[in-house]
Design a protein around this motif. Structure first.
Motif, PDB file in Angstrom:
ATOM      1  N   ASP A 193       0.776  -1.304  -0.178  1.00 58.39           N
ATOM      2  CA  ASP A 193       0.008   0.267   0.093  1.00 58.39           C
ATOM      3  C   ASP A 193       0.859   1.092   0.064  1.00 58.39           C
ATOM      4  OD1 ASP A 193      -2.838  -1.047   0.374  1.00 58.39           O
ATOM      5  OD2 ASP A 193      -1.795  -1.859   2.119  1.00 58.39           O
ATOM      6  N   TYR A 194       0.573   2.265  -0.946  1.00 54.88           N
ATOM      7  CA  TYR A 194       1.383   3.398  -0.958  1.00 54.88           C
ATOM      8  C   TYR A 194       0.875   4.414  -1.847  1.00 54.88           C
ATOM      9  CZ  TYR A 194       2.532   1.113  -5.468  1.00 54.88           C
ATOM     10  OH  TYR A 194       2.370   0.664  -6.685  1.00 54.88           O
ATOM     11  N   LEU A 195       0.411   5.761  -1.358  1.00 51.66           N
ATOM     12  CA  LEU A 195      -0.101   6.907  -1.994  1.00 51.66           C
ATOM     13  C   LEU A 195      -1.500   6.651  -2.714  1.00 51.66           C
ATOM     14  CD1 LEU A 195       3.283   8.028  -3.745  1.00 51.66           C
ATOM     15  CD2 LEU A 195       2.326   8.950  -1.736  1.00 51.66           C
ATOM     16  N   GLY A 196      -2.169   5.973  -1.886  1.00 58.86           N
ATOM     17  CA  GLY A 196      -3.632   5.557  -2.376  1.00 58.86           C
ATOM     18  C   GLY A 196      -3.651   4.253  -3.319  1.00 58.86           C
ATOM     19  N   THR A 197      -2.620   3.702  -3.452  1.00 57.36           N
ATOM     20  CA  THR A 197      -2.675   2.401  -4.239  1.00 57.36           C
ATOM     21  C   THR A 197      -2.282   1.379  -3.587  1.00 57.36           C
ATOM     22  OG1 THR A 197      -1.784   3.801  -6.133  1.00 57.36           O
ATOM     23  CG2 THR A 197      -1.323   1.597  -6.368  1.00 57.36           C
ATOM     24  N   THR A 198      -2.822   0.060  -3.960  1.00 60.78           N
ATOM     25  CA  THR A 198      -2.457  -1.192  -3.259  1.00 60.78           C
ATOM     26  C   THR A 198      -2.258  -2.142  -4.630  1.00 60.78           C
ATOM     27  OG1 THR A 198      -4.506  -1.057  -1.795  1.00 60.78           O
ATOM     28  CG2 THR A 198      -3.351  -3.168  -2.210  1.00 60.78           C
TER      29      THR A 198
ATOM     30  N   ALA B 122       4.278   6.498  -8.769  1.00 62.25           N
ATOM     31  CA  ALA B 122       2.788   7.259  -7.974  1.00 62.25           C
ATOM     32  C   ALA B 122       3.034   8.505  -7.582  1.00 62.25           C
ATOM     33  CB  ALA B 122       2.457   6.055  -7.126  1.00 62.25           C
TER      34      ALA B 122
ATOM     35  N   LYS C 112       1.100  12.326  -8.359  1.00 60.39           N
ATOM     36  CA  LYS C 112       0.263  13.048  -7.566  1.00 60.39           C
ATOM     37  C   LYS C 112       0.193  14.646  -7.473  1.00 60.39           C
ATOM     38  CE  LYS C 112      -1.386   9.149  -5.269  1.00 60.39           C
ATOM     39  NZ  LYS C 112      -2.744   9.016  -5.422  1.00 60.39           N
TER      40      LYS C 112
END
Length: 190
Positions: A139-144, A186, A190
């Motif tokens: 999970d990172y910066l709203g991403t899985t 990612a 942003k």
């Protein structure tokens, strides 16, 4: 300091493929541990542009600074790792920067590296055909994303075993950048 050659194969997975591999290998939620990587680079991405990566990894009470540098093979990286104390970790994270030259093994790096953010991974590891099979949910910066990695000591037999694993589980080969590259892409969007 620990320096080692890391040979690994990796493939991004769909969530369903990840769950199917967990079921196939008898991996349950309690088999996963959490690790958090904080990634560092210069403001103008000198490390990324040199295909290098620098991270602070926290796994339980273990705190590692790791420099990854490319070799002549796309599946192989040289890793230099230095263990640090909880106090050193806390200072780096509170400043959101590190002076890597304070550590003798990182003298070749720029004077100052800045934190670009963190990636949290739930990881399960099992022995598989003479190597280490790793299943990651990150999970990172709203991403899985989901990934399978296979760490080996022999590139030829490792490639064959990994290809057979994907084929046997009907998983297509996907272009799979390293975690730091996925994180940085990612971050840039942003």
């Amino acid at each position: 300091m620990n320096v080692q050659k890391e040979i690994e194969f990796k493939n991004l997975l769909e969530k369903e493929e990840f769950n199917e591999l967990c079921n196939a290998f008898g991996i349950s939620q309690q088999d996963f541990h959490v690790q958090t990587n904080t990634y560092f680079d210069t403001k103008n991405h000198q490390l990324r542009d040199s295909r290098m990566g620098f991270r602070l990894r926290v796994v339980g009470e273990r705190n590692e600074l790791t420099l990854k540098a490319p070799t002549d093979n796309v599946h192989t990286m040289m890793e230099s790792t230095h263990l640090i104390s909880a106090n050193e970790r806390d200072e780096i994270l509170s400043k959101q920067s590190i002076k890597p030259r304070e550590f003798s093994e990182f003298q070749q790096l720029p004077e100052l590296l800045l934190a670009f953010g963190s990636l949290r991974t739930e990881r399960a590891e099992i022995s598989y055909q003479g190597g280490l099979l790793v299943l990651d949910r990150s999970d990172y910066l709203g991403t899985t994303d989901y990934e399978v990695e296979y760490e080996v000591t022999d590139i030829a037999s490792g490639q064959q075993s990994f290809n057979e694993l994907l084929k046997n589980h009907h998983i297509p080969k996907r272009q799979t950048p390293k975690k730091i590259a996925r994180f940085m892409k990612a971050a840039e969007s942003k």
